[in-house]
Scaffold this motif. Structure first.
Motif: not given
Length: 352
Positions: A39-60
């Motif tokens: 279900a679209l409402e259940d999709i989470s795009i959080q991720t982690e790199i190097g121990g840092l929790l990111l709210s999105s896998p996309v970064f500038i």
């Protein structure tokens, strides 16, 4: 020519030379899932790199700095968009600011505009531990990128010609620094040999910086009297670089970058094995041509479309994309097969 003028030239030439769309991502295709059970409402795009929790896998990803008021304005606008969209941001090389305090403002504006965001500092592999600590302190940075740009330096008329000891310096910095260290290529791609060497060090993540995006050899050739044309098509395409790095990454997270242009590219990069995706050229073009509001809209649209794609694939979170079956074809399949990366295995993956 001053370093500041060179930085401004890089921006203009990067915009004018554009992106080649030779990333190999067009050789990657998702296998359709008729029963995604999502279900679209259940999709989470959080991720982690190097121990840092990111709210999105996309970064500038790293772009600029050290070019006076022009780059200060650009970095300020990028930082504000990052804050509003909830994404991390990396700055360009801070060496200019370490050598000239007048250039610090073009970097410190990022933390000023985004006081609570995840910011990545940036230096080249020639940096010392003291310089690395100073770059992190300048931004109160959450991580440090160390960039590798051998081909750009060779093509740059005033560039470096000595690359000895880079791996050893990176290892010392990664061991001494209090924040995660990310090692990134700058448009020429990481191969599995280089990734394997980094995996022996306390490096948190490798950013593949693949061929197919902004071509810094072409940028520098615009500045040369005699162009080094043989470097214009030099490098490992992004899609192949992600897979190669993943095979040898060990404890390191893998970051995709190099010509990422839309949410489908993001999803494919994650499915190939990346934990996060850096974008630079596309976002700079949006900012320069359409303004800060359009940049925020672009980032928001990327998130919305990524959630839609994940929902269609039955991927409730980013880690689920690592198990999504994909077909790799064409030149990318051939390259990966020759490199012993077994591209056919991606088509046989099953999500639980």
């Amino acid at each position: 020519m001053t370093r500041a003028q060179r930085k401004r030239d890089h921006i203009q030439y990067a915009l004018s030379t554009g992106q080649s769309r030779q990333t190999g991502l067009d050789d990657v295709e998702f296998v359709h899932q008729s029963f995604p059970n999502t279900a679209l409402e259940d999709i989470s795009i959080q991720t982690e790199i190097g121990g840092l929790l990111l709210s999105s896998p996309v970064f500038i990803n790293a772009m600029t700095g050290g070019g006076g008021q022009e780059t200060e304005k650009i970095n300020g606008q990028l930082a504000l968009a990052a804050k509003e969209a909830g994404v991390a941001m990396a700055v360009g090389s801070q060496m200019s600011a370490l050598k000239n305090r007048e250039e610090r403002r073009s970097f410190t504006v990022v933390r000023k505009q985004n006081p609570d965001g995840i910011i990545m500092a940036n230096l080249g592999s020639e940096a010392t531990v003291d310089q690395a600590e100073a770059a992190v302190d300048m931004l109160e940075a959450n991580a440090l990128q160390i960039h590798l740009n051998v081909i750009q330096e060779l093509a740059m008329p005033e560039g470096d010609r000595n690359f000895k000891g880079a791996l050893e310096r990176i290892g010392i910095i990664a061991e001494k620094l209090a924040v995660p260290v990310i090692v990134k290529e700058t448009g020429f791609g990481f191969g599995k040999e280089a990734a394997g060497k980094l995996a022996e060090l306390p490096v948190a993540a490798v950013d593949v910086g693949g061929f197919g995006g902004t071509n810094f050899a072409a940028v520098e050739n615009e500045r040369r009297t005699k162009a080094l044309a043989y470097f214009n098509n030099w490098g490992i395409p992004t899609a192949a670089a992600i897979v190669e790095c993943k095979t040898e990454a060990g404890h390191m997270d893998v970051i995709a970058s190099g010509g990422i242009q839309n949410s489908l590219d993001v999803a494919k990069s994650l499915a190939l094995g990346a934990n996060a995706v850096g974008m630079a050229g596309l976002l700079l073009n949006v900012l320069m041509e359409k303004g800060p509001e359009a940049l925020f809209t672009e980032l928001s649209s990327l998130h919305e479309d990524l959630r839609m794609i994940m929902c269609a694939l039955g991927a409730n979170e980013v880690a689920d994309l690592h198990k999504a079956p994909i077909i790799i074809q064409g030149d990318t399949y051939h390259r990966l097969h020759l490199r012993g990366c077994h591209p056919a295995k991606f088509s046989q993956r099953c999500q639980e």
